[in-house]
Design a protein around this motif. Structure first.
Motif, PDB file in Angstrom:
ATOM      1  N   GLY A  67       0.794  -1.216   0.000  1.00 21.56           N
ATOM      2  CA  GLY A  67       0.000   0.000   0.000  1.00 21.56           C
ATOM      3  C   GLY A  67       0.827   1.267   0.000  1.00 21.56           C
ATOM      4  O   GLY A  67       0.372   2.306   0.487  1.00 21.56           O
ATOM      5  N   VAL A  68       2.031   1.201  -0.540  1.00 25.47           N
ATOM      6  CA  VAL A  68       2.946   2.342  -0.528  1.00 25.47           C
ATOM      7  C   VAL A  68       3.444   2.611  -1.941  1.00 25.47           C
ATOM      8  O   VAL A  68       3.876   1.684  -2.638  1.00 25.47           O
ATOM      9  N   GLN A  69       3.380   3.871  -2.361  1.00 24.36           N
ATOM     10  CA  GLN A  69       3.935   4.278  -3.645  1.00 24.36           C
ATOM     11  C   GLN A  69       5.293   4.918  -3.394  1.00 24.36           C
ATOM     12  O   GLN A  69       5.384   6.061  -2.958  1.00 24.36           O
ATOM     13  N   LYS A  72       3.589   1.679   6.290  1.00 26.35           N
ATOM     14  CA  LYS A  72       2.559   2.398   5.545  1.00 26.35           C
ATOM     15  C   LYS A  72       2.985   3.824   5.224  1.00 26.35           C
ATOM     16  O   LYS A  72       2.450   4.450   4.311  1.00 26.35           O
ATOM     17  N   THR A  73       3.944   4.350   5.968  1.00 20.46           N
ATOM     18  CA  THR A  73       4.449   5.695   5.699  1.00 20.46           C
ATOM     19  C   THR A  73       5.540   5.692   4.637  1.00 20.46           C
ATOM     20  O   THR A  73       6.026   6.749   4.229  1.00 20.46           O
ATOM     21  N   GLY A  74       5.940   4.506   4.203  1.00 18.82           N
ATOM     22  CA  GLY A  74       7.002   4.396   3.221  1.00 18.82           C
ATOM     23  C   GLY A  74       8.376   4.313   3.830  1.00 18.82           C
ATOM     24  O   GLY A  74       9.377   4.225   3.105  1.00 18.82           O
ATOM     25  N   LYS A  75       8.459   4.357   5.148  1.00 23.41           N
ATOM     26  CA  LYS A  75       9.738   4.315   5.842  1.00 23.41           C
ATOM     27  C   LYS A  75      10.026   2.910   6.363  1.00 23.41           C
ATOM     28  O   LYS A  75       9.112   2.127   6.654  1.00 23.41           O
ATOM     29  N   VAL A  76      11.306   2.627   6.525  1.00 24.33           N
ATOM     30  CA  VAL A  76      11.746   1.373   7.137  1.00 24.33           C
ATOM     31  C   VAL A  76      11.770   1.561   8.647  1.00 24.33           C
ATOM     32  O   VAL A  76      12.055   2.654   9.145  1.00 24.33           O
TER      33      VAL A  76
END
Length: 430
Positions: A55-57, A160-164
């Motif tokens: 769910g991450v672009q 979900k924020t795109g961060k690891v």
């Protein structure tokens, strides 16, 4: 809740063992499709699949140096120091596993030996999902570094924020790992195996993951090496009547909370202890944030087995060949030689399973699903390759040529025999 079983030993293992996880036909097909997409479309497939499954672009697959340093804002200094202490313990343990190349000579001048070299490039897969396993960074990277692997590449799913996960990045940074990619699942395994525009392929892939990761590792094996096909977590506690039921219950829950497929089993000769452990599980599970997962694991794959004798209990343990085995008995070292199959053995009431998971030093990447019958924990040797060295002397070849040719001709491989024959003939002319 977990069941208490009173049954003959030969009947017990059939009820407690799980079949090896091979996934459903649909899961295997999905993994194959993902791998083919990555092979065909490279980075573009990774971006698409990350958006589809996570769910991450993403704008980039690379985790930047800025993001790594920013991670320290979310991890306090005391935790960083704890990571450093764990690293020291794990390095110290794995340093003792190192082996050197060797060679010997015989009186005729022949030299034989084995050359050991580290793998050049290794991929570390670190799960995200329901829990970011920062300890997997330490347990996979450190034996590779001790072996001498120069290139370590880490892949892990984005949040979900795109961060690891910050803890994963801090652990990687403390070990000097700079090549980190924000991609997970079967698509990460495919990228590590076959390479993309951004991610260069590796020689070996190590690290745990869900069923899709496990199936992907199975699929790419042969193109690259893998550590193992790891199944869900499992623990067996062998306990006598003198043990603390609260400790046993807590250790069973430490694995049950991993996954609804996790297995948590106690084997004891005491029915009273079995009942006390069962009561403790009911009480303690309510305190866990992941109690629904733990409860389902206990119900589906948990048991407290009561045997008539210690010998019967040991027979069950060896048949199960568990990932983690705790010997919570009065004299645990006296039973150690009776344990033939276990990934890791924890002796005594203070050797709780999480001690091995995080801090003591031995590796926590362990064989599951009964594979401890024939395989071992992840170790330094897993990151080494070996080449045989043969420097045969003229004298030995002349003395043994007929024997070598006889074996070759017995196998009807005349070309092999002629390779020796031509040397005999040439030598006779010299």
């Amino acid at each position: 809740m977990i069941k208490i079983i009173e049954r003959k030993a030969q009947d017990a293992t059939a009820s407690l063992q799980r079949s090896i996880e091979t996934g459903t036909k649909e899961q295997r097909q999905a993994v194959w499709d993902i791998i083919e997409q990555v092979k065909a479309n490279g980075d573009r497939a990774l971006f698409q699949l990350t958006h589809q499954f996570d769910g991450v672009q993403l704008d980039t697959l690379n985790v930047s140096e800025e993001e790594i340093q920013e991670a320290y804002k979310f991890v306090d200094e005391e935790t960083v120091e704890t990571f450093k202490q764990a690293i020291t313990n794990i390095v110290q343990f794995h340093e003792k596993q190192k082996r050197e190349s060797w060679m010997y000579s015989n009186p005729n001048g022949t030299k034989l030996g084995m050359k050991l070299r580290p793998l050049q490039r290794v991929g570390l897969y670190v799960p995200g999902g329901t829990a970011a396993l920062l300890s997997s960074v330490l347990m996979t990277a450190i034996p590779a570094q001790v072996a001498g692997v120069q290139q370590l590449v880490l892949t892990t799913p984005p949040s979900k924020t795109g961060k690891v996960a910050p803890t994963v990045l801090v652990a990687a940074d403390l070990l000097g790992i700079r090549e980190i990619y924000s991609v997970g699942g079967a698509q990460a395994i495919a990228a590590l195996a076959y390479g993309t525009e951004t991610i260069k392929g590796v020689d070996k892939i190590v690290g745990p993951g869900n069923i899709y990761v496990a199936l992907a590792k199975r699929e790419v094996f042969g193109t690259v090496d893998i550590d193992m096909i790891a199944g869900p977590s499992e623990i067996v506690v062998l306990a006598d009547e003198q043990q603390n039921p609260a400790y046993i219950a807590a250790d069973l829950l430490s694995q049950a909370e991993h996954d609804v497929l996790a297995s948590a089993i106690c084997v004891t000769t005491s029915k009273e202890l079995a009942q006390d452990v069962q009561a403790e599980l009911v009480k303690q599970v309510q305190k866990l944030p992941r109690r629904e997962i733990a409860l389902k694991a206990l119900e589906q794959h948990g048991a407290i087995y009561v045997t008539e004798t210690l010998e019967e209990a040991l027979d069950i343990v060896n048949q199960l060949a568990p990932e983690h085995l705790e010997l919570m008995v009065e004299e645990p070292f006296e039973l150690l030689d009776s344990i033939h199959h276990a990934g890791a053995v924890f002796l005594g009431e203070y050797s709780s399973e999480p001690v091995g998971d995080y801090f003591a030093g031995p590796n926590h990447v362990l064989p599951t699903n009964g594979s401890a019958r024939f395989s071992s924990p992840l170790n330094v040797d897993d990151f080494m390759k070996k080449s045989s060295i043969i420097a045969y002397s003229k004298q030995d070849l002349m003395e043994n040529a007929d024997k070598i040719m006889r074996i070759a001709r017995f196998e009807e491989l005349e070309g092999h025999a002629q390779a020796i024959q031509i040397r005999l003939e040439q030598s006779s002319k010299d």
